[in-house]
Design an enzyme around this catalytic site. Structure first.
Site, short mmCIF file in Angstrom:
data_model
loop_
_atom_site.label_atom_id
_atom_site.label_comp_id
_atom_site.label_asym_id
_atom_site.label_seq_id
_atom_site.Cartn_x
_atom_site.Cartn_y
_atom_site.Cartn_z
N GLY A 22 68.16 4.97 25.58
CA GLY A 22 69.16 4.37 26.46
C GLY A 22 69.30 2.90 26.14
O GLY A 22 68.39 2.29 25.55
N CYS A 43 60.74 -0.21 26.18
CA CYS A 43 62.08 -0.79 26.27
C CYS A 43 62.39 -1.48 24.95
O CYS A 43 61.54 -2.17 24.40
CB CYS A 43 62.10 -1.80 27.42
SG CYS A 43 63.67 -2.64 27.60
N LEU A 44 63.62 -1.30 24.46
CA LEU A 44 64.00 -1.93 23.19
C LEU A 44 63.97 -3.45 23.28
O LEU A 44 63.86 -4.13 22.26
CB LEU A 44 65.40 -1.47 22.76
CG LEU A 44 65.54 0.04 22.44
CD1 LEU A 44 66.98 0.37 22.11
CD2 LEU A 44 64.62 0.44 21.30
N GLN A 64 71.36 -5.91 27.26
CA GLN A 64 70.42 -5.89 26.13
C GLN A 64 71.09 -6.26 24.81
O GLN A 64 70.41 -6.51 23.82
CB GLN A 64 69.78 -4.51 25.99
CG GLN A 64 68.84 -4.17 27.13
CD GLN A 64 68.19 -2.83 26.90
OE1 GLN A 64 68.77 -1.79 27.21
NE2 GLN A 64 67.01 -2.82 26.31
N HIS A 66 68.39 -2.59 34.44
CA HIS A 66 68.77 -3.70 33.55
C HIS A 66 70.01 -4.44 34.07
O HIS A 66 70.16 -5.63 33.85
CB HIS A 66 69.11 -3.17 32.14
CG HIS A 66 67.93 -3.05 31.22
ND1 HIS A 66 67.17 -4.14 30.84
CD2 HIS A 66 67.38 -1.99 30.59
CE1 HIS A 66 66.21 -3.73 30.01
NE2 HIS A 66 66.31 -2.43 29.85
N HIS A 106 65.85 3.33 34.59
CA HIS A 106 65.46 2.19 33.75
C HIS A 106 66.69 1.39 33.32
O HIS A 106 66.72 0.16 33.43
CB HIS A 106 64.70 2.74 32.53
CG HIS A 106 64.29 1.72 31.51
ND1 HIS A 106 62.98 1.51 31.17
CD2 HIS A 106 65.02 0.86 30.76
CE1 HIS A 106 62.92 0.55 30.25
NE2 HIS A 106 64.15 0.14 29.98
N GLU A 107 67.73 2.09 32.84
CA GLU A 107 68.92 1.38 32.33
C GLU A 107 69.71 0.73 33.47
O GLU A 107 70.22 -0.38 33.31
CB GLU A 107 69.82 2.33 31.53
CG GLU A 107 69.18 2.97 30.31
CD GLU A 107 68.48 1.99 29.38
OE1 GLU A 107 68.88 0.82 29.31
OE2 GLU A 107 67.49 2.41 28.73
ZN ZN Z 1 65.03 -1.26 28.73
#
Ligand code: ZN
Length: 173
Positions: free
Chosen positions: A46, A95-96, A51, A141, A137-138
């Protein structure tokens, strides 16, 4: 189509509250394409617009269907909101934007989300298990919340120290 650079913790842009999308224009569609490509390339399950340095309320998740084996099709959610949640599950998250950290996070087991597609058309989505984790999670953000905020203070402090040390070593080189 392009692979976009991913904004990394502790960049302050990850902490901003993102703005609602009002214009469903070509720019939005091309950003969604680029985000999907960036996520699949990473690879990640995701990705949220902040991000990639865009503080607007849009996320992409891997897999068009609610099943365990995610394929490389992507689902785009614009202005997503969790409208209902139930139960509890613990899942190992990464997380990226947060390099070198995986920690267990407690989240709702099942959720319902309302969102809009890239043409502004509203739709609802139910999810459970891993897919529910990714969506929570997304969506976090978009409000400047990272999975780090859901782990213990102690673990967070250890991670922050490790990051500071790594940054120092980089600048010493
Ligand atoms: Zn993340």
């Amino acid at each position: 189509m392009a692979i976009l650079p991913i904004v990394k913790y502790p960049d302050p842009r990850l902490r901003l509250k993102s703005e609602a999308v009002e214009d469903f224009n070509d720019d939005l569609k091309s950003l969604a394409q680029d985000m999907s490509e960036t996520m699949l390339d990473a690879p990640g399950a995701g990705l949220a617009a902040p991000q990639v340095g865009r503080n607007i309320r849009m996320i992409v998740i891997a897999g068009a269907d609610n099943d365990e084996d995610f394929d490389d099709r992507c689902l785009v959610l614009v202005n997503p909101q969790i409208t209902w949640s139930a139960g509890e599950q613990t899942y190992d998250e990464g997380c990226l934007s947060v390099t070198d950290l995986n920690e267990k996070v407690i989240r709702a087991q099942e959720i319902e989300v309302k969102a809009q597609d890239l043409d502004g058309k509203p739709f609802n989505l139910s999810a459970d298990g891993r897919r529910a984790v990714i969506l929570q999670h997304e969506i976090d953000h978009l409000d400047g919340v990272l999975f780090l905020d859901h782990i213990s203070q102690l673990k967070r402090d250890i991670y922050k120290r490790k990051m500071k040390k790594m940054q120092k070593e980089d600048s010493d080189e």
